[in-house]
Design a protein around this motif. Structure first.
Motif, PDB file in Angstrom:
ATOM      1  N   SER A  98      -7.412  38.570  23.331  1.00  0.00           N
ATOM      2  CA  SER A  98      -8.256  37.081  22.698  1.00  0.00           C
ATOM      3  C   SER A  98      -9.175  37.956  22.538  1.00  0.00           C
ATOM      4  N   ASP A  99      -9.932  39.464  23.339  1.00  0.00           N
ATOM      5  CA  ASP A  99     -11.663  39.487  23.856  1.00  0.00           C
ATOM      6  C   ASP A  99     -11.177  40.297  23.026  1.00  0.00           C
ATOM      7  N   GLU A 100     -10.602  41.976  22.564  1.00  0.00           N
ATOM      8  CA  GLU A 100     -10.541  42.264  21.498  1.00  0.00           C
ATOM      9  C   GLU A 100     -10.704  41.499  19.756  1.00  0.00           C
ATOM     10  N   GLU A 101      -9.800  40.797  19.920  1.00  0.00           N
ATOM     11  CA  GLU A 101      -9.688  40.252  18.436  1.00  0.00           C
ATOM     12  C   GLU A 101     -10.664  39.655  18.168  1.00  0.00           C
ATOM     13  N   MET A 102     -11.908  38.964  18.844  1.00  0.00           N
ATOM     14  CA  MET A 102     -13.320  38.629  18.611  1.00  0.00           C
ATOM     15  C   MET A 102     -14.461  39.492  19.102  1.00  0.00           C
ATOM     16  N   GLY A 103     -13.978  40.839  18.819  1.00  0.00           N
ATOM     17  CA  GLY A 103     -14.788  41.250  19.260  1.00  0.00           C
ATOM     18  C   GLY A 103     -15.914  40.830  20.163  1.00  0.00           C
ATOM     19  N   LYS A 104     -15.461  40.756  21.664  1.00  0.00           N
ATOM     20  CA  LYS A 104     -16.351  40.633  22.737  1.00  0.00           C
ATOM     21  C   LYS A 104     -16.464  41.756  23.497  1.00  0.00           C
ATOM     22  N   SER A 105     -17.809  42.474  24.087  1.00  0.00           N
ATOM     23  CA  SER A 105     -18.486  43.034  24.949  1.00  0.00           C
ATOM     24  C   SER A 105     -17.293  42.927  25.963  1.00  0.00           C
ATOM     25  N   THR A 106     -16.684  43.783  26.531  1.00  0.00           N
ATOM     26  CA  THR A 106     -15.836  43.977  28.168  1.00  0.00           C
ATOM     27  C   THR A 106     -15.709  45.447  28.687  1.00  0.00           C
ATOM     28  N   TYR A 107     -15.054  45.737  30.173  1.00  0.00           N
ATOM     29  CA  TYR A 107     -14.953  46.037  30.819  1.00  0.00           C
ATOM     30  C   TYR A 107     -14.408  47.614  30.130  1.00  0.00           C
ATOM     31  N   PRO A 108     -13.245  47.588  29.460  1.00  0.00           N
ATOM     32  CA  PRO A 108     -12.085  48.320  29.328  1.00  0.00           C
ATOM     33  C   PRO A 108     -13.016  48.427  28.019  1.00  0.00           C
ATOM     34  N   SER A 109     -13.433  47.657  26.651  1.00  0.00           N
ATOM     35  CA  SER A 109     -14.067  48.327  26.065  1.00  0.00           C
ATOM     36  C   SER A 109     -15.515  49.061  25.720  1.00  0.00           C
ATOM     37  N   LEU A 110     -15.886  49.377  27.078  1.00  0.00           N
ATOM     38  CA  LEU A 110     -16.775  49.836  27.117  1.00  0.00           C
ATOM     39  C   LEU A 110     -16.674  51.479  28.253  1.00  0.00           C
ATOM     40  N   ILE A 111     -16.216  51.074  29.136  1.00  0.00           N
ATOM     41  CA  ILE A 111     -15.854  52.058  30.237  1.00  0.00           C
ATOM     42  C   ILE A 111     -14.314  52.364  30.220  1.00  0.00           C
ATOM     43  N   GLY A 112     -13.704  51.743  29.866  1.00  0.00           N
ATOM     44  CA  GLY A 112     -12.002  52.095  29.492  1.00  0.00           C
ATOM     45  C   GLY A 112     -11.194  51.854  30.843  1.00  0.00           C
ATOM     46  N   LEU A 113      -9.794  51.518  31.029  1.00  0.00           N
ATOM     47  CA  LEU A 113      -9.048  50.522  31.271  1.00  0.00           C
ATOM     48  C   LEU A 113      -8.545  50.823  33.533  1.00  0.00           C
ATOM     49  N   GLU A 114      -8.823  52.613  33.145  1.00  0.00           N
ATOM     50  CA  GLU A 114      -8.816  53.132  34.985  1.00  0.00           C
ATOM     51  C   GLU A 114     -10.097  53.024  35.493  1.00  0.00           C
ATOM     52  N   LYS A 115     -11.382  53.373  34.594  1.00  0.00           N
ATOM     53  CA  LYS A 115     -12.951  53.560  35.277  1.00  0.00           C
ATOM     54  C   LYS A 115     -12.703  52.179  35.788  1.00  0.00           C
ATOM     55  N   SER A 116     -12.531  51.054  35.127  1.00  0.00           N
ATOM     56  CA  SER A 116     -12.819  49.130  35.210  1.00  0.00           C
ATOM     57  C   SER A 116     -11.940  49.127  36.175  1.00  0.00           C
ATOM     58  N   LYS A 117     -10.461  49.190  36.168  1.00  0.00           N
ATOM     59  CA  LYS A 117     -10.114  48.973  37.828  1.00  0.00           C
ATOM     60  C   LYS A 117     -10.577  50.035  38.874  1.00  0.00           C
ATOM     61  N   GLN A 118     -11.197  51.095  39.079  1.00  0.00           N
ATOM     62  CA  GLN A 118     -11.764  51.772  39.948  1.00  0.00           C
ATOM     63  C   GLN A 118     -13.030  50.866  40.399  1.00  0.00           C
TER      64      GLN A 118
END
Length: 301
Positions: free
Chosen positions: A245-265
């Protein structure tokens, strides 16, 4: 017993208290049904558990500290639940599903959902006060904790964070630092307050209260990062709300800004920072909080 099982066991204790705290309050039946529909819909009960854990860890000689603090701890779940009801409304996130069930406004109607949220927020302050009036905790501790929680839940905290979140929706130019500040208000403030209030209610000294606050800040950031990651990698059944739903609504998120792996780190780094603030603590509650902090990140692996 795993930390997940421990958290579930503690959540059941909170749930038992919550199941009776709205009874015999003169609440109109439909409104009560709507309030309890969301309040008793399950969940990790992370915020009240944090209050209870910090309070009992820092007051090990008071065997009934958990009982005394429980009304205040439950108040955080009321505030959290009201925020979820309102977040799901069409005027905000417009979600039809929450914890695997229809959102409150879908089960009842928008007006009832709004009033249910209003009711839970107001009842929360009665529960906070009950920690002193009914349970006998020193009034100065309870007053300070109420002050901390009111600021965290208010316009400069959770409510303000929701406003900024809506302003960011649809934008692709939100700096990472501004995203972090927004989540520190919307999600982190209540988690931070849970830890800080637990320490305050225990009668701890200022250094312990500072450590509780900083622990809460760090796990609050990690919790939000992990939520952002789970919205990408998990499914609706597991999340209990619409995945993606975050992507569908156009929300800014950590994965959208820095990617999944960097978000996990980044989430793991914040957990490491949180654990440093437990270094002066001892006992089983310290061990539980350490495992709980790590569990927040382990959910994405």
């Amino acid at each position: 017993m795993t930390v997940k099982e421990q958290l579930a066991q503690r959540a059941e204790t909170v749930e038992s208290f919550l199941s009776g705290c709205m009874k015999d309050r003169g609440i109109p039946p439909r409104l009560l049904k709507s309030m309890e529909y969301s309040l008793l819909a399950g969940g990790k009960r992370l915020r009240p558990v944090l209050v209870l854990s910090w309070a009992t860890m820092l007051a090990p000689d008071e065997a009934d500290m958990g009982d005394k603090v429980m009304p205040f701890a439950a108040s955080l779940e009321c505030i959290h639940t009201y925020s979820l009801i309102h977040d799901d409304l069409p005027a905000m996130d417009d979600d039809d599903l929450r914890r695997g069930k229809p959102s409150n406004h879908k089960q009842f109607d928008e007006a009832t959902a709004i009033l249910a949220g209003d009711g839970l927020l107001t009842e929360a302050f009665g529960l906070m006060s009950a920690a002193s009036i009914v349970k006998g905790l020193p009034a100065d501790r309870v007053l300070r904790a109420i002050y901390v929680l009111a600021i965290a839940a208010g316009s400069g905290g959770m409510v303000g964070g929701q406003v900024v979140d809506m302003e960011f929706t649809g934008r692709d130019d939100v700096p990472l630092e501004e995203l972090r500040e927004m989540h520190a208000m919307k999600t982190g403030a209540l988690i931070t307050a849970a830890c800080e209030c637990g320490a305050i209610l225990s009668g701890a000294d200022e250094s312990d209260i500072d450590n509780a606050r900083e622990f809460g800040k760090s796990i609050g950031v990690a919790f939000q990062i992990v939520d952002d990651v789970l919205d990408v990698v998990s499914d609706t059944e597991t999340l209990g709300k619409p995945a993606g739903s975050d992507e569908e609504m156009g929300k800014s998120t950590y994965p959208s800004l820095i990617g999944l792996e960097k978000s996990k780190q980044l989430a793991s780094q914040h957990i490491g920072a949180a654990l440093k603030h437990l270094s002066n603590c001892t006992g089983p509650e310290k061990e539980f909080l350490e495992h709980l902090a790590r569990y927040i990140v382990d959910r994405v692996y």
